[in-house]
Design an enzyme around this catalytic site. Structure first.
Site, short mmCIF file in Angstrom:
data_model
loop_
_atom_site.label_atom_id
_atom_site.label_comp_id
_atom_site.label_asym_id
_atom_site.label_seq_id
_atom_site.Cartn_x
_atom_site.Cartn_y
_atom_site.Cartn_z
N TYR A 56 33.24 -12.95 58.31
CA TYR A 56 32.64 -14.16 57.72
C TYR A 56 33.07 -14.23 56.27
O TYR A 56 33.39 -13.23 55.64
CB TYR A 56 31.13 -14.21 57.88
CG TYR A 56 30.27 -13.12 57.28
CD1 TYR A 56 30.43 -12.69 55.97
CD2 TYR A 56 29.25 -12.54 58.02
CE1 TYR A 56 29.61 -11.71 55.42
CE2 TYR A 56 28.43 -11.56 57.50
CZ TYR A 56 28.62 -11.15 56.19
OH TYR A 56 27.82 -10.19 55.67
N THR A 57 33.07 -15.48 55.75
CA THR A 57 33.58 -15.66 54.39
C THR A 57 32.50 -15.40 53.33
O THR A 57 32.82 -15.07 52.20
CB THR A 57 34.09 -17.09 54.17
OG1 THR A 57 33.00 -18.01 54.36
CG2 THR A 57 35.22 -17.42 55.14
N GLU A 119 38.81 -15.74 59.51
CA GLU A 119 37.64 -15.85 58.62
C GLU A 119 36.79 -17.02 59.10
O GLU A 119 37.29 -18.13 59.28
CB GLU A 119 38.07 -16.09 57.17
CG GLU A 119 38.67 -14.87 56.47
CD GLU A 119 37.63 -13.92 55.89
OE1 GLU A 119 36.41 -14.18 56.07
OE2 GLU A 119 38.03 -12.93 55.25
N HIS A 167 35.25 -6.81 61.05
CA HIS A 167 35.60 -6.07 59.83
C HIS A 167 34.72 -4.83 59.71
O HIS A 167 35.16 -3.78 59.24
CB HIS A 167 35.42 -6.99 58.61
CG HIS A 167 36.29 -6.62 57.45
ND1 HIS A 167 36.26 -7.32 56.27
CD2 HIS A 167 37.19 -5.63 57.29
CE1 HIS A 167 37.12 -6.75 55.43
NE2 HIS A 167 37.69 -5.73 56.02
ZN ZN Z 1 35.78 -9.29 56.12
#
Ligand code: ZN
Length: 276
Positions: A56-57, A119, A167
């Site tokens: 996620y951003t 993203e 991530h």
């Molecule tokens: Zn990340």
């Protein structure tokens, strides 16, 4: 006659080759570039993209676009929170995007070189009703768009389910995205990622309720699953972070980093899939 017949085609061939070379040089406008003959293609090759990493951003869409296009961080795709969601391609899939950083999964390190990064515009942790932080939800239509994109990417690059990761999987000590509100189960329902069978988890949990595995077992099982985790035999900070990363994905309702029986059961089932 025989000599002449043999000589003539050779000369013609050379002339044609020289003409082709001149044409190539003229077309390229560069006298020093090599001439590449592409008539052969090797069987021994595969895609550069071996992993798909989700993020996620933690920023708004305008900020996400600015940061991911202007700074030293990027991703191949940016999935917006617009309605309907929009998919922006920021980096060609054949090139590296800079999204994974220091990362590891099952013997593979520094995954920028071997992954495609997506993203997703999502605020990440936001203030909750009781003053604490909660992960902001992902709108269903954003996830539907993501599923379509992920299916397309993994089909084209032959990326296997166990290599579609967050991530937080590949950098659990540094990152928590895509967060506990990311619906990994939805991806599992689409056959995109592995998921532990509920009946097997329940049976295994009842065994572990009586004899909970020790920390060394957890560390070994998490490492077998793919995580980079210390083999210290003690429940240290890094080990808790890795357990929490695993729980965020497979049991998002409780991701406290505790090595409990249900977590052990999920790990055991994932690491030893039933024979088909
Ligand atoms: Zn990340």
């Amino acid at each position: 006659m025989r000599g002449g017949a043999a000589t003539a085609p050779m000369t013609l061939k050379k002339l044609l080759a020289r003409a082709a070379l001149c044409a190539a040089v003229l077309l390229s406008g560069c006298a020093s570039g090599p001439v590449i003959d592409t008539r052969y293609t090797a069987k021994g090759q595969d895609s550069r993209a071996q992993f798909l990493i989700l993020h996620y951003t933690q920023e708004s869409l305008p900020n996400s676009v600015r940061i991911l296009t202007q700074q030293q961080v990027s991703a191949h795709y940016l999935l917006s929170d617009e309605s309907p969601p929009r998919i922006y391609r920021l980096v060609d899939e054949n090139r590296r995007a800079w999204h994974a950083g220091d990362s590891f999964w099952k013997g593979h390190a520094m995954l920028n070189a071997s992954s495609i990064g997506i993203e997703i515009v999502n605020p990440g942790p936001v203030p909750g009703p009781d003053g604490g932080k909660v992960f902001a939800p992902y709108p269903p239509e954003q996830i539907e768009a993501l599923v379509v994109l992920v299916k397309d990417i993994v089909a084209r690059h032959q990326i296997p389910p166990e290599r579609i990761l967050g991530h937080s999987d590949i950098a659990p000590l540094r990152k928590i995205d895509p967060g506990a509100s990311f619906p990994w189960k939805r991806l599992a329902d689409e056959g995109l990622i592995p998921w532990p069978d509920a009946a097997r988890v329940a049976a295994q949990k009842s065994i572990y309720d009586d004899h909970r595995p020790d920390v060394a077992w957890f560390q070994q099982a998490l490492a077998s699953h793919g995580f980079k985790v210390p083999a210290s035999g003690v429940l240290d900070g890094p080990t808790r972070r890795v357990i929490a990363a695993f729980q965020m994905k497979y049991r998002p309702a409780r991701h406290d980093g505790e090595p409990d029986a249900e977590t052990a059961a999920m790990l055991q089932v994932l690491n030893a899939p039933a024979a088909r």
